[in-house]
Design a protein around this motif. Structure first.
Motif, PDB file in Angstrom:
ATOM      1  N   GLU A  87       0.830  -1.210   0.000  1.00 49.42           N
ATOM      2  CA  GLU A  87       0.000   0.000   0.000  1.00 49.42           C
ATOM      3  C   GLU A  87       0.862   1.256   0.000  1.00 49.42           C
ATOM      4  O   GLU A  87       0.567   2.238  -0.682  1.00 49.42           O
ATOM      5  CB  GLU A  87      -0.931  -0.006   1.206  1.00 49.42           C
ATOM      6  CG  GLU A  87      -1.970   1.100   1.192  1.00 49.42           C
ATOM      7  CD  GLU A  87      -2.997   0.944   2.292  1.00 49.42           C
ATOM      8  OE1 GLU A  87      -3.908   1.778   2.362  1.00 49.42           O
ATOM      9  OE2 GLU A  87      -2.873  -0.009   3.090  1.00 49.42           O
ATOM     10  N   GLU A  88       1.947   1.248   0.766  1.00 47.70           N
ATOM     11  CA  GLU A  88       2.858   2.396   0.784  1.00 47.70           C
ATOM     12  C   GLU A  88       3.527   2.585  -0.576  1.00 47.70           C
ATOM     13  O   GLU A  88       3.751   3.717  -1.021  1.00 47.70           O
ATOM     14  CB  GLU A  88       3.931   2.201   1.856  1.00 47.70           C
ATOM     15  CG  GLU A  88       3.435   2.328   3.291  1.00 47.70           C
ATOM     16  CD  GLU A  88       3.031   3.744   3.636  1.00 47.70           C
ATOM     17  OE1 GLU A  88       3.452   4.678   2.921  1.00 47.70           O
ATOM     18  OE2 GLU A  88       2.284   3.925   4.617  1.00 47.70           O
ATOM     19  N   MET A  89       3.829   1.489  -1.252  1.00 50.66           N
ATOM     20  CA  MET A  89       4.509   1.576  -2.543  1.00 50.66           C
ATOM     21  C   MET A  89       3.600   2.138  -3.636  1.00 50.66           C
ATOM     22  O   MET A  89       4.071   2.797  -4.564  1.00 50.66           O
ATOM     23  CB  MET A  89       5.018   0.192  -2.960  1.00 50.66           C
ATOM     24  CG  MET A  89       6.132  -0.362  -2.078  1.00 50.66           C
ATOM     25  SD  MET A  89       7.619   0.654  -2.124  1.00 50.66           S
ATOM     26  CE  MET A  89       8.110   0.446  -3.826  1.00 50.66           C
ATOM     27  N   ILE A  90       2.287   1.900  -3.551  1.00 48.71           N
ATOM     28  CA  ILE A  90       1.356   2.378  -4.575  1.00 48.71           C
ATOM     29  C   ILE A  90       1.166   3.888  -4.480  1.00 48.71           C
ATOM     30  O   ILE A  90       1.126   4.591  -5.484  1.00 48.71           O
ATOM     31  CB  ILE A  90       0.002   1.648  -4.439  1.00 48.71           C
ATOM     32  CG1 ILE A  90       0.153   0.202  -4.905  1.00 48.71           C
ATOM     33  CG2 ILE A  90      -1.070   2.357  -5.244  1.00 48.71           C
ATOM     34  CD1 ILE A  90       0.526   0.048  -6.355  1.00 48.71           C
ATOM     35  N   LEU A 210       8.601   9.312   1.727  1.00 47.12           N
ATOM     36  CA  LEU A 210       9.804   8.488   1.843  1.00 47.12           C
ATOM     37  C   LEU A 210      10.012   7.948   3.262  1.00 47.12           C
ATOM     38  O   LEU A 210      10.366   6.771   3.426  1.00 47.12           O
ATOM     39  CB  LEU A 210      11.032   9.278   1.385  1.00 47.12           C
ATOM     40  CG  LEU A 210      11.115   9.542  -0.135  1.00 47.12           C
ATOM     41  CD1 LEU A 210      12.367  10.350  -0.455  1.00 47.12           C
ATOM     42  CD2 LEU A 210      11.125   8.233  -0.911  1.00 47.12           C
ATOM     43  N   PRO A 211       9.791   8.763   4.316  1.00 50.02           N
ATOM     44  CA  PRO A 211       9.935   8.209   5.680  1.00 50.02           C
ATOM     45  C   PRO A 211       8.958   7.059   5.946  1.00 50.02           C
ATOM     46  O   PRO A 211       9.328   6.051   6.555  1.00 50.02           O
ATOM     47  CB  PRO A 211       9.650   9.418   6.585  1.00 50.02           C
ATOM     48  CG  PRO A 211      10.001  10.601   5.743  1.00 50.02           C
ATOM     49  CD  PRO A 211       9.587  10.228   4.354  1.00 50.02           C
ATOM     50  N   ASP A 212       7.700   7.210   5.475  1.00 53.70           N
ATOM     51  CA  ASP A 212       6.708   6.144   5.697  1.00 53.70           C
ATOM     52  C   ASP A 212       7.071   4.886   4.899  1.00 53.70           C
ATOM     53  O   ASP A 212       6.915   3.761   5.390  1.00 53.70           O
ATOM     54  CB  ASP A 212       5.316   6.626   5.299  1.00 53.70           C
ATOM     55  CG  ASP A 212       4.770   7.677   6.258  1.00 53.70           C
ATOM     56  OD1 ASP A 212       5.325   7.789   7.376  1.00 53.70           O
ATOM     57  OD2 ASP A 212       3.821   8.387   5.871  1.00 53.70           O
ATOM     58  N   ILE A 213       7.525   5.084   3.649  1.00 52.99           N
ATOM     59  CA  ILE A 213       7.934   3.933   2.835  1.00 52.99           C
ATOM     60  C   ILE A 213       9.110   3.218   3.494  1.00 52.99           C
ATOM     61  O   ILE A 213       9.147   1.978   3.557  1.00 52.99           O
ATOM     62  CB  ILE A 213       8.312   4.390   1.412  1.00 52.99           C
ATOM     63  CG1 ILE A 213       7.070   4.878   0.665  1.00 52.99           C
ATOM     64  CG2 ILE A 213       8.977   3.249   0.636  1.00 52.99           C
ATOM     65  CD1 ILE A 213       7.360   5.443  -0.704  1.00 52.99           C
ATOM     66  N   TRP A 214      10.051   3.968   3.997  1.00 51.09           N
ATOM     67  CA  TRP A 214      11.222   3.377   4.639  1.00 51.09           C
ATOM     68  C   TRP A 214      10.835   2.589   5.889  1.00 51.09           C
ATOM     69  O   TRP A 214      11.319   1.480   6.102  1.00 51.09           O
ATOM     70  CB  TRP A 214      12.242   4.460   4.966  1.00 51.09           C
ATOM     71  CG  TRP A 214      13.432   3.967   5.734  1.00 51.09           C
ATOM     72  CD1 TRP A 214      13.817   4.302   6.998  1.00 51.09           C
ATOM     73  CD2 TRP A 214      14.409   3.004   5.283  1.00 51.09           C
ATOM     74  NE1 TRP A 214      14.953   3.635   7.366  1.00 51.09           N
ATOM     75  CE2 TRP A 214      15.334   2.830   6.330  1.00 51.09           C
ATOM     76  CE3 TRP A 214      14.570   2.288   4.093  1.00 51.09           C
ATOM     77  CZ2 TRP A 214      16.418   1.967   6.224  1.00 51.09           C
ATOM     78  CZ3 TRP A 214      15.647   1.424   4.001  1.00 51.09           C
ATOM     79  CH2 TRP A 214      16.560   1.271   5.044  1.00 51.09           C
ATOM     80  N   GLU A 215       9.940   3.169   6.701  1.00 54.43           N
ATOM     81  CA  GLU A 215       9.504   2.475   7.916  1.00 54.43           C
ATOM     82  C   GLU A 215       8.750   1.191   7.573  1.00 54.43           C
ATOM     83  O   GLU A 215       8.935   0.153   8.218  1.00 54.43           O
ATOM     84  CB  GLU A 215       8.621   3.399   8.763  1.00 54.43           C
ATOM     85  CG  GLU A 215       9.363   4.524   9.451  1.00 54.43           C
ATOM     86  CD  GLU A 215      10.426   3.998  10.416  1.00 54.43           C
ATOM     87  OE1 GLU A 215      10.147   3.014  11.118  1.00 54.43           O
ATOM     88  OE2 GLU A 215      11.531   4.572  10.439  1.00 54.43           O
ATOM     89  N   SER A 216       7.887   1.281   6.554  1.00 55.42           N
ATOM     90  CA  SER A 216       7.141   0.095   6.135  1.00 55.42           C
ATOM     91  C   SER A 216       8.077  -0.965   5.583  1.00 55.42           C
ATOM     92  O   SER A 216       7.902  -2.171   5.847  1.00 55.42           O
ATOM     93  CB  SER A 216       6.098   0.486   5.087  1.00 55.42           C
ATOM     94  OG  SER A 216       5.374  -0.638   4.635  1.00 55.42           O
TER      95      SER A 216
END
Length: 431
Positions: A87-90, A210-216
């Motif tokens: 979901e974060e990647m989309i 980017l911070p959320d994608i990295w954490e996920s």
């Protein structure tokens, strides 16, 4: 005589299967019944030996190893973690949750082996997420069902293991051969969802962070290591498919307890028990199929069938299209493992005479039977979706209609372009 024998082998088996006899018992009983006829001479003393030899296979160990890997991944809650990462990647792509549904199935396909497991395990999560985002119920169920059949094409795959055992071809090569068709199938479904999202005016998701994608990613990275180990190890020639299952299982247990807190002892025992029971059932099917296949070959029925079919057409592509037509019909009525165990010994001599590569045929066979799982009136995934969602069966069937188009196009491409399945194994030097 050949016509009578073929009718007996097929009709007795189908009659037993359709009245509810489990496929393993149906195969065994059909074999025993035919052994009592004068047309099939076979010593009863060799029945036990044939059954044992069918189950005495090193590659059969891949089934419990991959099954337990998928079951433990479910128990540790890693399906939800993988879904969140997808979901974060989309991000802001229009109709994003539908895309997440498909991407999650592609990622999760490396941790299960059956379409039914994907639809039942990940399907409820995917459907609920699409409902929370305001998608129409029938569309949500159709996306969930169509994405579920990607799993058995991309490794690991229990149907491919079963076919590899019965066809006596490399399971590792089959796994690698399924990657390109599986990814193309996923890409095609993504394009359909993109069209659907634009035509229905679905809103965009939140912009990438980017911070959320990295954490996920940090949370999901240990779980995503499982398909990387499996595919990377096979591509690099570091281990066989069976050894890949062992590596994946131990890795999953390690990350499950070290990074994700593990599960209660009772849940672990229950999950293990489910895997053991399923493995026992599949092993019994293989043993019974070995006896059935032996009798089929002893009666020289595949040779007679091959001569009859080749008499109609000698063109490999046309012949493969004819077999696909048969498999689509069989897929309407019969569960995948049952169809593989029954039909593989019958079709192998036919494709051998026609010069069709058994690896290519295996991918075509599994892909065709997967589409059958979504096809009325008896497609098992349709019934699973009815149970894990709040959508009626009739509505699910209607909503599935647009999704048959890209799936059948992919099937046709795989049939007429063997390179889609054979290119990657040749590129890495496996064939």
């Amino acid at each position: 005589m050949d016509v009578v024998l073929i009718a007996l082998f097929i009709l007795v088996l189908l009659a037993l299967y359709l009245i509810g006899v489990p496929v393993a018992f149906a195969l065994g009983l059909t074999s025993l019944i035919l052994m009592l006829t004068p047309m099939v001479s076979y010593s009863p003393e060799l029945v036990a030996q044939t059954l044992v030899s069918g189950a005495d296979s090193f590659v059969l160990l891949a089934i419990p190893l991959f099954l337990l890997t998928g079951l433990y991944m479910n128990s540790f809650g890693l399906t939800s973690i993988i879904f969140d990462f997808a979901e974060e990647m989309i991000g802001p792509i229009r109709g994003g949750i539908a895309h997440v549904n498909i991407l999650a199935s592609i990622l999760f396909s490396g941790m299960t082996g059956t379409a039914a497991a994907d639809a039942a395990g990940l399907g409820a999560i995917e459907y609920e997420a699409m409902q929370d985002a305001g998608y129409e119920k029938g569309y949500s169920a159709a996306v969930t069902g169509s994405s579920a059949i990607i799993g058995p094409i991309i490794p690991p795959s229990v149907p491919l293991i079963m076919y590899g055992i019965l066809a006596q071809v490399s399971i590792g090569v089959l796994f690698i051969a399924g990657i390109v068709p599986g990814l193309i199938m996923g890409a095609t479904l993504l394009m359909l969802c993109t069209y659907y999202a634009h035509s229905h005016g679905y809103e965009r998701g939140t912009w990438w962070s980017l911070p959320d994608i990295w954490e996920s990613f940090k949370t999901a990275a240990p779980a995503l290591g499982t398909p990387v180990l499996i595919i990377g190890g096979l591509l690099g020639g570091f281990f066989t498919a069976t050894e890949a299952g062992a590596v994946a299982l131990f890795y999953t247990l390690f990350v499950g307890y070290v990074f994700y807190g593990g599960v209660e002892n009772g849940d672990f025992v229950e999950t293990t028990y489910e895997g053991v029971v399923t493995t026992a059932a599949l092993t019994f099917i293989v043993a019974s199929a070995t006896l059935y296949g032996f009798l089929v070959r002893r009666a020289q029925l595949p040779d007679a069938l091959a001569e009859a079919v080749i008499g109609v057409t000698g063109d490999p592509t046309l012949l493969l299209l004819m077999i696909v037509g048969v498999l689509l019909i069989v897929g309407l009525m019969m569960e995948t493992i049952a169809a593989i165990t029954i039909l593989t010994p019958v079709f192998l001599p036919v494709i051998d005479v026609a010069g069709i590569d058994p690896i290519h045929f295996g991918i075509v066979m599994i892909l065709t039977l997967m589409i059958g799982l979504l096809t009325p009136p008896f497609g098992i995934i349709l019934f699973i979706l009815e149970k894990v969602t709040d959508v009626g069966l009739e509505r699910i069937m209607r909503s599935m209609v647009p999704f048959y188009i890209p799936l059948l196009i992919i099937l046709l491409l795989v049939v007429v372009l063997p390179g889609l399945t054979l290119w990657l194994p040749k590129f890495v030097g496996l064939i």
